[in-house]
Scaffold this active site. Structure first.
Site, PDB file in Angstrom:
ATOM      1  N   SER A 160      33.704  33.595  43.670  1.00 14.51           N
ATOM      2  CA  SER A 160      32.481  32.998  43.244  1.00 14.51           C
ATOM      3  C   SER A 160      33.626  32.449  41.676  1.00 14.51           C
ATOM      4  O   SER A 160      32.467  32.065  40.563  1.00 14.51           O
ATOM      5  CB  SER A 160      32.646  34.396  42.422  1.00 14.51           C
ATOM      6  OG  SER A 160      34.129  34.634  41.791  1.00 14.51           O
TER       7      SER A 160
ATOM      8  N   LYS B  20      33.997  41.738  35.075  1.00 15.62           N
ATOM      9  CA  LYS B  20      33.769  40.239  35.134  1.00 15.62           C
ATOM     10  C   LYS B  20      33.593  40.257  33.353  1.00 15.62           C
ATOM     11  O   LYS B  20      33.942  39.638  32.216  1.00 15.62           O
ATOM     12  CB  LYS B  20      33.368  39.322  35.829  1.00 15.62           C
ATOM     13  CG  LYS B  20      34.060  39.115  36.567  1.00 15.62           C
ATOM     14  CD  LYS B  20      32.873  38.600  38.050  1.00 15.62           C
ATOM     15  CE  LYS B  20      33.762  38.200  39.202  1.00 15.62           C
ATOM     16  NZ  LYS B  20      32.811  37.737  40.040  1.00 15.62           N
TER      17      LYS B  20
ATOM     18  N   PRO C 223      44.440  49.511  37.589  1.00 17.09           N
ATOM     19  CA  PRO C 223      45.075  50.903  37.055  1.00 17.09           C
ATOM     20  C   PRO C 223      45.259  51.391  35.700  1.00 17.09           C
ATOM     21  O   PRO C 223      44.854  50.353  35.279  1.00 17.09           O
ATOM     22  CB  PRO C 223      46.563  50.133  36.737  1.00 17.09           C
ATOM     23  CG  PRO C 223      46.325  48.278  37.520  1.00 17.09           C
ATOM     24  CD  PRO C 223      44.904  48.407  37.667  1.00 17.09           C
TER      25      PRO C 223
END
Length: 802
Positions: free
Chosen positions: A683, A726, A362
């Site tokens: 992950s 990330k 967002p």
């Protein structure tokens, strides 16, 4: 000139041959003729001077001038020139009458006009009942033919009924019928009267069929015209009566208005037929009937849809680039893709285009980017939010049999846009639901397929509507919840979060001017310094986008506006030092060092629906019986990653310096805060293995290190997705060193901004041994080597060393 006639015959042995261009002269018939050629004028004058008849034949080639022996038919009619008039231009007007047929035996003269030796042809007329029947039938057919020709003289009917000789009848009919020159010549050459009558009967039957069909068409048209005129007359009478009585019929006025709107809408043929059919039904239904309002609403929808109204696309590539740069900072990949679409649209000149899907957290500008694209292309913009939609009828509409039925969202959006080619932004497509009312995602499959949506059929309209001209752009925060077939129909464009530098630039270029104007301030009244923006972005917000950053800037400006309203001379300069006066205490802290100060804590990286984020994996070892406990609302995949990491470390316990019975005497507990947030994915495998190794060996993990990657039972580190998100999350948390799988190196080079790559250190690991060395500061285990089907984790076999 030809010789005098023989005593035994009325036909001279030699005749001057007069060719006709577009006609055939029959025996016992009279024909007017214009003679314009010099050789023809001389022939007529010589014939009149000598008082002899001429031989009239038809030309094979009407353009032959002067005609030769090969240009004329060999069978003709002997003609007497009854009258000749010279006109002022030197040409002649003649009236000739045919007597008997002849055949040319041999041409005797070619100049100045044709002459030939001729032989009179006799009629073969066998008396029989068939001949009589054919004659009567021919006369009857001819009379019927005259009935379809109002302009034909009445004398022709009397004449044909008074002819008793079958030969004269056949010549009369042939001379007055509409026949080609070839057909007339065939009639003249036929010497058998019976066959000639059959031939003419066939010609007459063919002509009658054509005339009867034409008469039927004319009659049908006349009936329709009479019906329309009668209806018009009656309507006018009804209108006059209502005017006299002072009454008006609102239904008729309504129908008239709808008829005009239908004609002006320029619908496709199918839609126009359906509209007129429903309009006719409406005229027969009383206005008090419930069905009246249903049909009336349906027709209103049909006439208000822009069936043929489109906006002209602006295909100026440079202007589009300028507009996109004005509205959005960076996002180069997205801008390039839009410009590529415009370039292809300009070269190919087609209306259809790709279905784009912007995926990102967002606040990164997905919806506003769609507005910019519409502005750059000159198209109408319609935003359609499908988040939380669970009813298929929202997409396809309701059938008209239901009370309160309406078209689907897309037909309504096109109606609101007033154009058949708007840009429709389908917001939050990843949040479409499904229940007992259907699956809206499945209904979207047709809408978002360029090969099918040119005939999209809404349930309410029940007519095909062309959606291929619409440019669809979907937005989503994540793709996991989007159906694979729907995902396959869209071109995915990822929008990752912004770096600190990008947020500062966006704030200075877009957010600060926007909020200054929104709060009635100017840059002279309030100056928000760059270090203050950096302070807000770093310590008061922690997000991938800039939505919260804009809120905090608006908060500062509102507080300044309140002071300016009280004291018009008040001005403010907001810096990093006095931000807290407006926003209060700092909300986010660099807690990585504190959280990793204990043994068994490792920092992992994850991707959520709101962008990248860091997570802490905590492990603790306690006396027990080898039990593994997992907490923190972990999904099945994440649980399996924890079990794989533990199994790998148990298999390498000798290298780690652990006792053989270490795992049978200790319990392992792995926890991933925050416990109220569900988590899943592979992950975090390397972070879990590192956390376990830290707890088992009593070694702290480097507080400046974060890691991500999937771990296997053999200790391999597999690649993961969301590298840019990330890395940016690690950067926002103040981490300077990131451990990534080796096969993700290309993603870092291609996706991560250069300023972030320069400010951070990256370690690429292919084995868990490399991860443990980078995170714990020393080499703990060696890479696994498989020799003859057995793994040796301590050292290579002698054979391998050699």
């Amino acid at each position: 000139m030809p010789k005098a006639p023989r005593e035994s015959s009325n036909v001279p042995t030699e005749l001057a041959i007069l060719p006709l261009q577009d006609g055939v002269l029959f025996p016992n018939t009279v024909m007017p003729m214009a003679v314009t050629k010099q050789w023809g004028i001389k022939l007529v004058e010589d014939a009149l001077k000598a008082g002899v008849p001429v031989g009239v034949v038809a030309l094979k080639d009407r353009d032959a001038s002067p005609p030769g022996p090969d240009d004329v038919h060999l069978v003709g009619t002997v003609a007497i020139i009854q009258k000749m008039i010279k006109v002022p231009d030197g040409t002649l007007r003649c009236i000739i009458s045919g007597t008997v047929p002849f055949r040319i035996d041999e041409f005797s003269q070619a100049q100045p006009y044709l002459a030939a030796h001729v032989e009179q042809l006799e009629e073969i007329t066998p008396e029989s009942d068939e001949l009589t029947a054919l004659s009567r039938n021919l006369a009857g057919q001819y009379t019927r033919l005259l009935g379809y020709l109002p302009s034909a003289p009445k004398e022709l009917e009397l004449e044909v009924n008074n002819i008793s000789d079958p030969n004269l009848l056949s010549y009369f009919v042939a001379s007055t019928m509409r026949l080609d020159v070839g057909d007339k010549q065939a009639v003249l050459e036929e010497r058998n009267t019976l066959e000639r009558l059959k031939m003419l009967t066939a010609y007459l039957s063919r002509e009658l069929d054509v005339l009867e069909l034409g008469h039927k068409i004319q009659t049908d048209i006349q009936k329709e015209m009479d019906k329309n005129q009668r209806e018009y007359y009656l309507r006018q009478q009804l209108k006059a009566i209502q005017d006299e009585l002072g009454e008006t019929d609102p239904t008729q006025a309504d129908i008239k208005d709808l008829r005009e709107k239908i004609e002006a809408a320029k619908m496709p043929e199918d839609a126009n037929k359906a509209a007129m059919r429903e309009l006719d039904r409406l005229g027969k239904i009383p206005s008090a009937s419930p069905e009246y309002s249903v049909i009336r609403t349906y027709l209103d929808w049909l006439v208000t849809l822009p069936w043929s109204v489109t906006t002209q696309d602006s295909l100026d590539i440079e202007e589009a680039r300028k507009i996109l740069d004005e509205d959005h900072y960076d996002l180069e990949k997205v801008k390039d893709r839009i410009l590529e679409y415009l370039a292809v649209r300009k070269l190919k000149n087609t209306l259809s285009g790709p279905i784009l899907c912007f995926v990102g957290p967002p606040g990164v500008g997905k919806t506003s980017l769609g507005k910019s694209i519409a502005r750059a292309m000159g198209r109408k913009f319609v935003r359609l939010s499908v988040g939380g939609v669970r009813d298929e009828a929202e997409i396809r509409g309701h059938r008209r049999t239901y009370i309160g039925a309406m078209p689907g969202s897309f037909i309504r959006a096109i109606r609101d846009a007033g154009s058949a080619n708007p840009l429709i932004m389908i917001d939050e497509i990843d949040k479409v639901g499904a229940d007992f009312r259907g699956d809206p995602s499945s209904a979207l499959l047709e809408v978002l397929d360029p090969e099918q949506n040119n005939t999209f059929r809404d349930h309410y309209l029940d007519l095909p509507f062309d959606l291929s001209r619409v440019l669809f752009i979907a937005t989503a925060n994540q793709l996991d919840t989007v159906q694979p077939p729907l995902r396959d129909r869209m071109e995915i464009i990822s929008l990752a979060g912004y770096t600190q530098a990008e947020k500062i630039m966006i704030a200075r270029k877009y957010l600060i001017p926007k909020q200054l104007a929104a709060n009635g301030l100017t840059s002279k009244k309030c100056r928000l310094m760059t270090d203050a923006v950096a302070e807000i972005a770093g310590n008061y917000t922690r997000e991938a986008g800039v939505r919260n950053l804009e809120r905090e800037i608006a908060t500062i400006f509102r507080k300044v506006a309140r002071k300016v309203a009280s004291n018009p001379k008040f001005t403010a300069v907001v810096t990093a030092k006095n931000v807290s006066e407006y926003l209060g205490k700092q909300r986010f802290f660099a807690e990585v060092a504190k959280r990793t100060a204990s043994m068994g804590v490792a920092t992992g990286l994850a991707v959520t629906s709101v962008g990248g984020d860091i997570l802490f994996v905590e492990s603790t070892i306690m006396p027990g019986s080898g039990k593994l406990t997992l907490t923190g609302q972990l999904g099945d995949v994440m649980k399996e990653s924890a079990q794989a990491a533990l199994s790998f470390l148990r298999s390498r316990s000798e290298e780690l310096g652990l006792d053989k019975d270490y795992f049978s005497k200790h319990d392992v507990h792995i926890h991933v805060p925050a416990g109220a947030v569900p988590k899943d994915g592979p992950s975090a495998g390397v972070a879990m293995a590192t956390s376990l190794a830290s707890a088992m060996l009593n070694k702290k993990v480097d507080s400046g290190v974060a890691m991500t990657g999937e771990v296997t039972l053999t200790g391999q580190v597999l690649p993961i997705g969301g590298v840019k998100e990330k890395v940016l999350a690690a950067r926002r948390a103040g981490i300077k060193h990131v451990i990534l799988p080796l096969r993700n190196e290309a993603d870092v080079i291609e996706d991560v901004p250069p300023e972030v790559r320069k400010a951070m250190k990256f370690t690429y690991a292919d084995e868990l041994s490399q991860v443990l060395k980078a995170a714990l500061g020393e080499k703990l285990i060696s890479p696994a080597v498989v020799v003859n089907g057995r793994r040796n984790g301590n050292k290579l076999p002698a054979a391998a060393r050699r």
